[in-house]
Scaffold this motif. Structure first.
Motif, PDB file in Angstrom:
ATOM      1  N   ASP A 284       0.871  -1.171   0.000  1.00  0.00           N
ATOM      2  CA  ASP A 284       0.000   0.000   0.000  1.00  0.00           C
ATOM      3  C   ASP A 284       0.908   1.221   0.000  1.00  0.00           C
ATOM      4  N   VAL A 285       0.758   2.075  -0.999  1.00  0.00           N
ATOM      5  CA  VAL A 285       1.712   3.161  -1.217  1.00  0.00           C
ATOM      6  C   VAL A 285       1.001   4.508  -1.187  1.00  0.00           C
ATOM      7  N   THR A 286       1.621   5.460  -0.476  1.00  0.00           N
ATOM      8  CA  THR A 286       1.206   6.856  -0.586  1.00  0.00           C
ATOM      9  C   THR A 286       2.437   7.694  -0.893  1.00  0.00           C
ATOM     10  N   LEU A 287       2.248   8.691  -1.722  1.00  0.00           N
ATOM     11  CA  LEU A 287       3.293   9.666  -2.018  1.00  0.00           C
ATOM     12  C   LEU A 287       2.652  11.038  -1.874  1.00  0.00           C
ATOM     13  N   LYS A 288       3.097  11.787  -0.856  1.00  0.00           N
ATOM     14  CA  LYS A 288       2.475  13.068  -0.552  1.00  0.00           C
ATOM     15  C   LYS A 288       3.521  14.177  -0.510  1.00  0.00           C
ATOM     16  N   VAL A 289       3.041  15.398  -0.706  1.00  0.00           N
ATOM     17  CA  VAL A 289       3.901  16.578  -0.678  1.00  0.00           C
ATOM     18  C   VAL A 289       3.431  17.496   0.445  1.00  0.00           C
ATOM     19  N   TYR A 290       4.403  18.017   1.214  1.00  0.00           N
ATOM     20  CA  TYR A 290       4.104  18.898   2.341  1.00  0.00           C
ATOM     21  C   TYR A 290       4.905  20.187   2.209  1.00  0.00           C
ATOM     22  N   ASP A 291       4.353  21.270   2.773  1.00  0.00           N
ATOM     23  CA  ASP A 291       5.148  22.491   2.866  1.00  0.00           C
ATOM     24  C   ASP A 291       6.032  22.406   4.107  1.00  0.00           C
ATOM     25  N   MET A 292       6.803  23.453   4.361  1.00  0.00           N
ATOM     26  CA  MET A 292       7.801  23.385   5.429  1.00  0.00           C
ATOM     27  C   MET A 292       7.211  23.501   6.830  1.00  0.00           C
ATOM     28  N   ILE A 293       5.909  23.770   6.939  1.00  0.00           N
ATOM     29  CA  ILE A 293       5.282  23.764   8.261  1.00  0.00           C
ATOM     30  C   ILE A 293       4.452  22.497   8.468  1.00  0.00           C
ATOM     31  N   GLY A 294       4.598  21.544   7.527  1.00  0.00           N
ATOM     32  CA  GLY A 294       3.969  20.243   7.698  1.00  0.00           C
ATOM     33  C   GLY A 294       2.572  20.109   7.152  1.00  0.00           C
ATOM     34  N   GLN A 295       2.082  21.105   6.425  1.00  0.00           N
ATOM     35  CA  GLN A 295       0.753  21.009   5.839  1.00  0.00           C
ATOM     36  C   GLN A 295       0.816  20.249   4.517  1.00  0.00           C
ATOM     37  N   GLU A 296      -0.092  19.300   4.351  1.00  0.00           N
ATOM     38  CA  GLU A 296      -0.149  18.537   3.107  1.00  0.00           C
ATOM     39  C   GLU A 296      -0.672  19.420   1.981  1.00  0.00           C
ATOM     40  N   VAL A 297       0.049  19.439   0.860  1.00  0.00           N
ATOM     41  CA  VAL A 297      -0.371  20.263  -0.274  1.00  0.00           C
ATOM     42  C   VAL A 297      -0.759  19.425  -1.488  1.00  0.00           C
ATOM     43  N   ALA A 298      -0.381  18.135  -1.500  1.00  0.00           N
ATOM     44  CA  ALA A 298      -0.740  17.288  -2.638  1.00  0.00           C
ATOM     45  C   ALA A 298      -0.580  15.821  -2.275  1.00  0.00           C
ATOM     46  N   THR A 299      -1.491  14.993  -2.781  1.00  0.00           N
ATOM     47  CA  THR A 299      -1.364  13.538  -2.713  1.00  0.00           C
ATOM     48  C   THR A 299      -1.193  13.037  -4.137  1.00  0.00           C
ATOM     49  N   LEU A 300      -0.028  12.493  -4.441  1.00  0.00           N
ATOM     50  CA  LEU A 300       0.281  12.053  -5.796  1.00  0.00           C
ATOM     51  C   LEU A 300      -0.054  10.586  -6.018  1.00  0.00           C
TER      52      LEU A 300
END
Length: 224
Positions: free
Chosen positions: A165-181
């Motif tokens: 089961d795979v997730t690839l996510k992007v976060y900003d520098m304060i830890g907020q999720e900005v994208a789920t790829l």
């Protein structure tokens, strides 16, 4: 209705019936030199790829390298496209030279051939994930995105040695999720995913791969 091309345009031939000779009836796709083509099993449209000669009279590229374009024969218009995520610079003569679709049209199987190593990708048109077929993964790996810094798109490559089961996510520098790829069960292999940050501000971002019990993170920089 066959198509032939030169570096300037594509010529369209047609005939009223199977017993008649083909005649030149129209031309289209100006400045595209078609490298290869395939018919879409669902839409019935023609998908075409371009080689390095797809430029205008000033030498400016019109059609993007490693991109397939969907051509509506009835309207003579480009209606869609997909670009293979590329994890590194491609040799100048490596282009999409083969294409086939799954019966439902969701997956495109694309062959790349050139001076670099030859490869075949299975591209999911719904998720935008490209899997390099035949690649044997030994470890969980998350590569540095390419290009980096980037604006506004970049490719993230990762490998998993077993189905997970795979997730690839992007976060900003304060830890907020900005994208789920990626958020799905995936087989073992090597995968490339394109990330479009058009709606994000310049800065450093963290991308995180979770596969099974493995967690790997890396940083990338968006410069606009």
């Amino acid at each position: 209705m066959p198509f032939t091309s030169n570096p300037i345009q594509t010529f369209i031939y047609s005939r009223p019936d199977e017993f008649s000779d083909y005649e030149l009836t129209d031309s289209s796709l100006f400045s595209m030199s078609i490298e290869s083509s395939a018919w879409d099993p669902v839409s019935g449209n023609l998908w075409v790829s371009n080689d390095s000669r797809g430029v205008d009279t000033n030498g400016v590229a019109i059609y993007t390298h490693l991109t397939w374009y969907e051509y509506d024969v009835a309207t003579k218009a480009l209606v869609d496209s997909f670009t293979l995520p590329s994890p590194d610079p491609e040799p100048s003569d490596e282009y999409p030279r083969g294409l086939d679709f799954s019966p439902d049209g969701q997956f495109a199987y694309v062959g790349l051939f050139g001076t670099g190593y030859d490869r075949i990708y299975k591209f999911d048109r719904l998720t935008g994930v490209a899997q390099e077929l035949g690649f044997v993964a030994d470890n969980y790996e998350l590569s540095q995105n390419y290009p980096n810094p980037f604006n506004p798109t970049t490719t993230i490559s990762f490998t998993i040695p077993e189905a997970s089961d795979v997730t690839l996510k992007v976060y900003d520098m304060i830890g907020q999720e900005v994208a789920t790829l990626v958020n799905s069960e995936m087989s073992a292999g090597k995968f490339n995913v394109s990330f479009d940050a058009s709606n994000l501000a310049s800065g450093t971002y963290v991308y995180e791969l979770r596969a099974g019990k493995t967690v790997i993170t890396n940083k990338m920089m968006l410069l606009k």
